[in-house]
Write a protein that holds these residues in place. Structure first.
Motif, PDB file in Angstrom:
ATOM      1  N   ARG A 177       0.809  -1.227   0.000  1.00 30.81           N
ATOM      2  CA  ARG A 177       0.000   0.000   0.000  1.00 30.81           C
ATOM      3  C   ARG A 177       0.836   1.268   0.000  1.00 30.81           C
ATOM      4  O   ARG A 177       0.333   2.350   0.298  1.00 30.81           O
ATOM      5  N   PHE A 178       2.117   1.168  -0.361  1.00 32.90           N
ATOM      6  CA  PHE A 178       2.932   2.384  -0.401  1.00 32.90           C
ATOM      7  C   PHE A 178       2.527   3.278  -1.570  1.00 32.90           C
ATOM      8  O   PHE A 178       2.564   4.510  -1.479  1.00 32.90           O
ATOM      9  N   LYS A 179       2.146   2.676  -2.683  1.00 31.93           N
ATOM     10  CA  LYS A 179       1.750   3.470  -3.853  1.00 31.93           C
ATOM     11  C   LYS A 179       0.556   4.357  -3.528  1.00 31.93           C
ATOM     12  O   LYS A 179       0.473   5.498  -3.992  1.00 31.93           O
ATOM     13  N   GLN A 180      -0.390   3.834  -2.723  1.00 33.02           N
ATOM     14  CA  GLN A 180      -1.546   4.637  -2.366  1.00 33.02           C
ATOM     15  C   GLN A 180      -1.139   5.878  -1.572  1.00 33.02           C
ATOM     16  O   GLN A 180      -1.743   6.936  -1.702  1.00 33.02           O
ATOM     17  N   VAL A 181      -0.097   5.733  -0.742  1.00 37.78           N
ATOM     18  CA  VAL A 181       0.387   6.891   0.020  1.00 37.78           C
ATOM     19  C   VAL A 181       0.913   7.953  -0.936  1.00 37.78           C
ATOM     20  O   VAL A 181       0.605   9.146  -0.811  1.00 37.78           O
ATOM     21  N   ASN A 182       1.719   7.535  -1.914  1.00 35.08           N
ATOM     22  CA  ASN A 182       2.243   8.489  -2.896  1.00 35.08           C
ATOM     23  C   ASN A 182       1.120   9.157  -3.672  1.00 35.08           C
ATOM     24  O   ASN A 182       1.146  10.371  -3.915  1.00 35.08           O
ATOM     25  N   ASP A 183       0.124   8.360  -4.077  1.00 33.59           N
ATOM     26  CA  ASP A 183      -0.938   8.899  -4.921  1.00 33.59           C
ATOM     27  C   ASP A 183      -1.849   9.848  -4.155  1.00 33.59           C
ATOM     28  O   ASP A 183      -2.346  10.833  -4.719  1.00 33.59           O
ATOM     29  N   THR A 184      -2.087   9.563  -2.886  1.00 31.08           N
ATOM     30  CA  THR A 184      -3.052  10.365  -2.125  1.00 31.08           C
ATOM     31  C   THR A 184      -2.399  11.509  -1.354  1.00 31.08           C
ATOM     32  O   THR A 184      -2.967  12.600  -1.265  1.00 31.08           O
ATOM     33  N   LEU A 185      -1.222  11.284  -0.795  1.00 32.69           N
ATOM     34  CA  LEU A 185      -0.573  12.296   0.039  1.00 32.69           C
ATOM     35  C   LEU A 185       0.570  13.007  -0.656  1.00 32.69           C
ATOM     36  O   LEU A 185       1.074  14.017  -0.145  1.00 32.69           O
ATOM     37  N   GLY A 186       1.019  12.476  -1.788  1.00 30.47           N
ATOM     38  CA  GLY A 186       2.081  13.141  -2.531  1.00 30.47           C
ATOM     39  C   GLY A 186       3.441  12.510  -2.277  1.00 30.47           C
ATOM     40  O   GLY A 186       3.686  11.851  -1.254  1.00 30.47           O
ATOM     41  N   HIS A 187       4.362  12.735  -3.222  1.00 29.45           N
ATOM     42  CA  HIS A 187       5.694  12.143  -3.136  1.00 29.45           C
ATOM     43  C   HIS A 187       6.546  12.680  -1.976  1.00 29.45           C
ATOM     44  O   HIS A 187       7.337  11.924  -1.414  1.00 29.45           O
ATOM     45  N   PRO A 188       6.442  13.974  -1.611  1.00 28.97           N
ATOM     46  CA  PRO A 188       7.229  14.417  -0.442  1.00 28.97           C
ATOM     47  C   PRO A 188       6.897  13.623   0.817  1.00 28.97           C
ATOM     48  O   PRO A 188       7.797  13.241   1.576  1.00 28.97           O
ATOM     49  N   VAL A 189       5.607  13.365   1.051  1.00 25.15           N
ATOM     50  CA  VAL A 189       5.228  12.542   2.205  1.00 25.15           C
ATOM     51  C   VAL A 189       5.733  11.119   2.018  1.00 25.15           C
ATOM     52  O   VAL A 189       6.217  10.476   2.961  1.00 25.15           O
ATOM     53  N   GLY A 190       5.643  10.603   0.773  1.00 27.34           N
ATOM     54  CA  GLY A 190       6.157   9.263   0.497  1.00 27.34           C
ATOM     55  C   GLY A 190       7.646   9.151   0.782  1.00 27.34           C
ATOM     56  O   GLY A 190       8.118   8.137   1.316  1.00 27.34           O
ATOM     57  N   ASP A 191       8.409  10.194   0.449  1.00 25.81           N
ATOM     58  CA  ASP A 191       9.846  10.176   0.727  1.00 25.81           C
ATOM     59  C   ASP A 191      10.116  10.150   2.228  1.00 25.81           C
ATOM     60  O   ASP A 191      10.991   9.410   2.710  1.00 25.81           O
ATOM     61  N   ARG A 192       9.377  10.948   2.974  1.00 29.23           N
ATOM     62  CA  ARG A 192       9.581  10.963   4.431  1.00 29.23           C
ATOM     63  C   ARG A 192       9.181   9.627   5.045  1.00 29.23           C
ATOM     64  O   ARG A 192       9.821   9.140   5.993  1.00 29.23           O
ATOM     65  N   LEU A 193       8.131   9.030   4.507  1.00 30.27           N
ATOM     66  CA  LEU A 193       7.728   7.706   4.988  1.00 30.27           C
ATOM     67  C   LEU A 193       8.815   6.680   4.681  1.00 30.27           C
ATOM     68  O   LEU A 193       9.100   5.801   5.513  1.00 30.27           O
ATOM     69  N   MET A 194       9.437   6.776   3.510  1.00 29.55           N
ATOM     70  CA  MET A 194      10.491   5.832   3.144  1.00 29.55           C
ATOM     71  C   MET A 194      11.676   5.932   4.108  1.00 29.55           C
ATOM     72  O   MET A 194      12.274   4.924   4.505  1.00 29.55           O
ATOM     73  N   VAL A 195      12.024   7.142   4.516  1.00 26.72           N
ATOM     74  CA  VAL A 195      13.115   7.332   5.482  1.00 26.72           C
ATOM     75  C   VAL A 195      12.749   6.691   6.816  1.00 26.72           C
ATOM     76  O   VAL A 195      13.584   6.030   7.457  1.00 26.72           O
ATOM     77  N   ALA A 196      11.502   6.873   7.238  1.00 27.68           N
ATOM     78  CA  ALA A 196      11.065   6.277   8.513  1.00 27.68           C
ATOM     79  C   ALA A 196      11.074   4.754   8.431  1.00 27.68           C
ATOM     80  O   ALA A 196      11.443   4.063   9.396  1.00 27.68           O
ATOM     81  N   VAL A 197      10.669   4.206   7.289  1.00 24.68           N
ATOM     82  CA  VAL A 197      10.699   2.749   7.110  1.00 24.68           C
ATOM     83  C   VAL A 197      12.135   2.235   7.206  1.00 24.68           C
ATOM     84  O   VAL A 197      12.412   1.224   7.871  1.00 24.68           O
ATOM     85  N   ALA A 198      13.063   2.916   6.540  1.00 26.44           N
ATOM     86  CA  ALA A 198      14.469   2.493   6.581  1.00 26.44           C
ATOM     87  C   ALA A 198      14.998   2.491   8.012  1.00 26.44           C
ATOM     88  O   ALA A 198      15.749   1.586   8.412  1.00 26.44           O
ATOM     89  N   LYS A 199      14.601   3.491   8.790  1.00 26.85           N
ATOM     90  CA  LYS A 199      15.042   3.555  10.188  1.00 26.85           C
ATOM     91  C   LYS A 199      14.529   2.358  10.979  1.00 26.85           C
ATOM     92  O   LYS A 199      15.274   1.737  11.748  1.00 26.85           O
ATOM     93  N   ARG A 200      13.267   1.979  10.796  1.00 28.82           N
ATOM     94  CA  ARG A 200      12.721   0.821  11.528  1.00 28.82           C
ATOM     95  C   ARG A 200      13.392  -0.471  11.084  1.00 28.82           C
ATOM     96  O   ARG A 200      13.633  -1.368  11.903  1.00 28.82           O
ATOM     97  N   LEU A 201      13.685  -0.581   9.795  1.00 26.36           N
ATOM     98  CA  LEU A 201      14.368  -1.788   9.325  1.00 26.36           C
ATOM     99  C   LEU A 201      15.735  -1.919   9.978  1.00 26.36           C
ATOM    100  O   LEU A 201      16.141  -3.015  10.387  1.00 26.36           O
ATOM    101  N   MET A 202      16.474  -0.804  10.056  1.00 23.22           N
ATOM    102  CA  MET A 202      17.803  -0.853  10.677  1.00 23.22           C
ATOM    103  C   MET A 202      17.716  -1.179  12.159  1.00 23.22           C
ATOM    104  O   MET A 202      18.570  -1.885  12.706  1.00 23.22           O
TER     105      MET A 202
END
Length: 729
Positions: free
Chosen positions: A344-369
């Protein structure tokens, strides 16, 4: 006593002076030595840069040639049905205007020039006399290799063997490259050693030197037969394959050390103390600059191996890490590869925009680490990650997968808004150091597919039963190759596009269909991506384009639209292929519309853009397909160089839902019409949708409600019925 005291006083006065002079001298010698070393390093780097540029130019010319020499049409027009105009347009002047080659020649199997182009002039080979002494040895060697069946050096990037060398032609340095004109499909049989050859010439003086000097900062760059332009200049030999130099490039070298000495020497002469202070300060500055340079270099190295958004390792680093983990494993050591994909990441980009998607991606990377700190984590795509875990057991891997899924399922909060996404994981476990990293990656990818198919937010470990998927995919790929070769399983259907106002057919869209002899109809969304990954999309696209041009000739009142993948558009010879087919079927360029997606507009190499520009200049139209599903935005819509926008069917199907796509479609239509673009709506399945789109201002409509795609045989009947309908009205 006073005399002794005087001598002691003089000694005490001279001693500091002597120490100061010795210190000044030592500093001067140290600075001079550093300046000399800096100059030597700078000069050596400039010499290496010249050699690298020439080497890359030599490879680039051969690569340029392959865009037109590995081509069935070229074989036909040169060896089977000589067409001088075609040869000049595609193998001669085209090479100059598109790739900036200075000369292009076609050599017959009897080693005679049948076409010659040099510096804007063409003839039947007279201008080849000055080229022959340098070119004929390469021609002879290439014919010998072709006759012997030598394929050394060929690969997925190098399609045919060739011969290239650095030579001097009438005193001018040049690169001469010879390539055989061969079939790209293998359908045309050629006798080895009797192929026609294509020669390319690129002179390495005049505009080449001017461009090289401007691009890389070479001052007063010249060519000389011998290194006799002065001792204060640098020289780089231009060496042919035999080791013999054909001349030298010479320039005024960049001497950063000399510049420093020139600035500091006067200060040294004025005052030892001031020079010492300035030298100390300069040393600090140099150390800081060196440190900043090292930091910049380290940053560049980091960026080359890491994802700029998340800081994780990128695909190149992942491949290296996995290969090293396998190679260094003991015979009984198990390593695991986790292939992660966000749900469901694509839905985030489509509905909230790519800047929010980028910030979400950074947060995901932090949790993975935080969750998988013992593994090597990489981001290899938009929302795809990998984790390499060494020296592990399957139960530990399964426990890690559960932890990762649980961590990502916890809500993320960005700007006070909670965001919920999921995680699917495919796992492949390999033991020992003889495993194939590529095969491990493929197995993890297949396991990920199983995890997503099972409902997402879960993991799947690759097992022997999944091998069937690999075999099925390989079998289907072989079947597709056979279908392209046989030519009787693939058929082009045509879906009419209707004018929204007159409700008459205005154009046709060509759609390929595959009816497998045993599996029946296979959906395009299955075999088209397979063709792209298997390297068959060029042949498939050429088949559809040829059939569409044939249909356009049969129905001269209708335009034809053809879908083009970014891979096809990224081929250097694609524009020439389209030109050739349009001429072959006598179809006006403005009747052809190529439908592309925004993937083609993200081509970093710029080949897609060059092909689009060449085709648009020729008159071919372009449409942006599936608008609103990729990277589309109203801001990008203002800058797109296309003639038509096709609104994705998902917006049309959302009309009957609360908060549906009517407002979005209305906005797209308004912006597109303001820019002078036409609008086509896809997926029209009801009369109600048709009426809404007509009122919103759409120019054309397309969908099952109006007409399903039909074969060419039914198309004649459909168009006849349309003609009768207009007559009766």
């Amino acid at each position: 006593m006073s005399f002794v005291s005087g001598r002691v006083a003089v000694f005490r006065w001279l001693m500091p002076l002597a120490i100061a002079m010795a210190l000044i001298g030592g500093i001067y010698l140290a600075v001079r030595w550093s300046a000399h070393q800096s100059d030597a390093v700078a000069i050596e780097r400039q010499q290496q840069l010249v050699e690298l540029v020439i080497s890359k130019m030599q490879g680039s010319i051969a690569h340029d040639q392959e865009s037109v020499t590995v081509w069935d049409d070229a074989v036909r027009k040169v060896s089977l049905e000589w067409d001088a105009g075609w040869v000049d347009s595609n193998l001669g002047s085209w090479m100059h205007s598109y790739f900036r080659h200075d000369g292009a020649f076609v050599i017959s199997p009897d080693r005679k020039p049948v076409f010659a182009y040099l510096d804007g002039r063409t003839d039947d080979g007279g201008i080849f006399r000055n080229i022959a002494p340098a070119a004929m040895p390469l021609v002879a060697k290439l014919q010998e290799r072709l006759a012997a069946g030598d394929e050394a050096g060929t690969s997925d990037q190098v399609l045919s063997i060739g011969e290239s060398d650095l030579v001097r032609i009438e005193g001018r340095p040049a690169i001469v490259s010879a390539k055989p004109i061969v079939s790209d499909t293998g359908d045309i049989v050629q006798e080895p050693g009797r192929e026609f050859l294509h020669l390319a010439i690129r002179f390495l003086d005049d505009d080449f030197l001017t461009g090289l000097g401007a691009d890389y900062g070479f001052e007063d760059l010249r060519f000389s037969v011998s290194p006799d332009l002065g001792r204060n200049r640098s020289y780089a030999p231009i060496v042919r394959s035999s080791g013999e130099p054909i001349g030298y490039f010479s320039w005024l070298p960049f001497r950063p050390g000399a510049a420093v000495m020139k600035a500091t020497a006067p200060v040294l002469l004025i005052s030892g103390l001031l020079l010492f202070t300035l030298t100390s300060g300069l040393s600090v500055v140099l150390r800081r600059r060196s440190r900043r340079l090292q930091e910049s270099q380290a940053e560049l190295n980091h960026l080359a191996r890491h994802d700029p958004l998340t800081g994780l390792a990128n695909r190149a680093s992942f491949n290296q890490s996995l290969a090293q983990a396998v190679a260094s494993s003991a015979a009984d050591q198990a390593n695991a590869l986790l292939y992660l994909d966000l749900d469901r990441f694509k839905q985030v980009n489509d509905t909230l925009g790519h800047p929010v998607g980028d910030r979400l991606m950074v947060a995901v990377a932090k949790r993975l680490m935080e969750t998988a700190s013992a593994g090597v984590i990489s981001r290899i795509g938009g929302d795809e990650f990998t984790i390499v875990v060494e020296r592990t057991r399957q139960e530990e891997v399964e426990k890690l997968c559960d932890s990762l899924i649980a961590a990502i399922r916890q809500p993320f909060e960005i700007d006070g808004q909670p965001i919920l996404i999921g995680l699917s994981i495919g796992v492949a476990v390999a033991t020992g150091n003889d495993a194939d990293p590529v095969e491990i990656t493929r197995k993890a990818d297949i396991a990920l597919y199983h995890a997503k198919s099972a409902g997402r937010n879960r993991y799947a470990v690759f097992g022997p039963h999944m091998d069937e998927l690999i075999r099925t995919k390989r079998d289907l790929e072989q079947d597709l190759r056979a279908a392209l070769h046989a030519g009787n399983q693939l058929e082009v259907f045509y879906q009419p596009v209707y004018s929204a106002q007159s409700r008459e057919i205005s154009s046709l869209e060509a759609l390929v269909r595959w009816r497998h002899p045993s599996k029946g109809a296979i959906a395009p969304d299955v075999f088209v991506p397979l063709a792209e990954t298997a390297g068959l999309i060029d042949r498939l696209g050429a088949f559809v384009l040829k059939e569409a041009c044939s249909t356009a000739r049969e129905f001269p009142s209708l335009d034809i639209a053809v879908n083009v993948s970014a891979i096809e558009l990224g081929q250097r010879h694609y524009a020439a292929q389209v030109f050739s087919l349009l001429r072959q079927f006598s179809v006006e360029p403005w009747r052809l519309e190529l439908e592309i997606t925004e993937t083609a507009l993200l081509d970093e190499a710029g080949v897609c853009e060059k092909n689009i520009t060449a085709l648009r200049d020729f008159g071919v139209k372009f449409a942006l397909d599936d608008f609103g599903t990729g990277f589309s935005s109203f801001g990008r819509l203002q800058r797109l160089e296309v003639d038509r926008i096709k609104i994705d069917r998902s917006f049309v199907h959302a009309f009957d839902r609360p908060g549906g796509g009517v407002a979005v479609v209305q906005s797209i239509v308004g912006v597109a019409h303001a820019k002078g673009l036409r609008i086509t709506a896809e997926g029209v399945e009801t009369e109600e949708q048709s009426e809404i789109l007509r009122n919103l201002g759409c120019d054309e409509l397309q969908g099952f409600h109006l007409s399903k795609p039909v074969p060419k045989s039914s198309l004649r009947q459909l168009l006849g019925a349309e003609t009768a309908k207009r007559t009766s009205s």
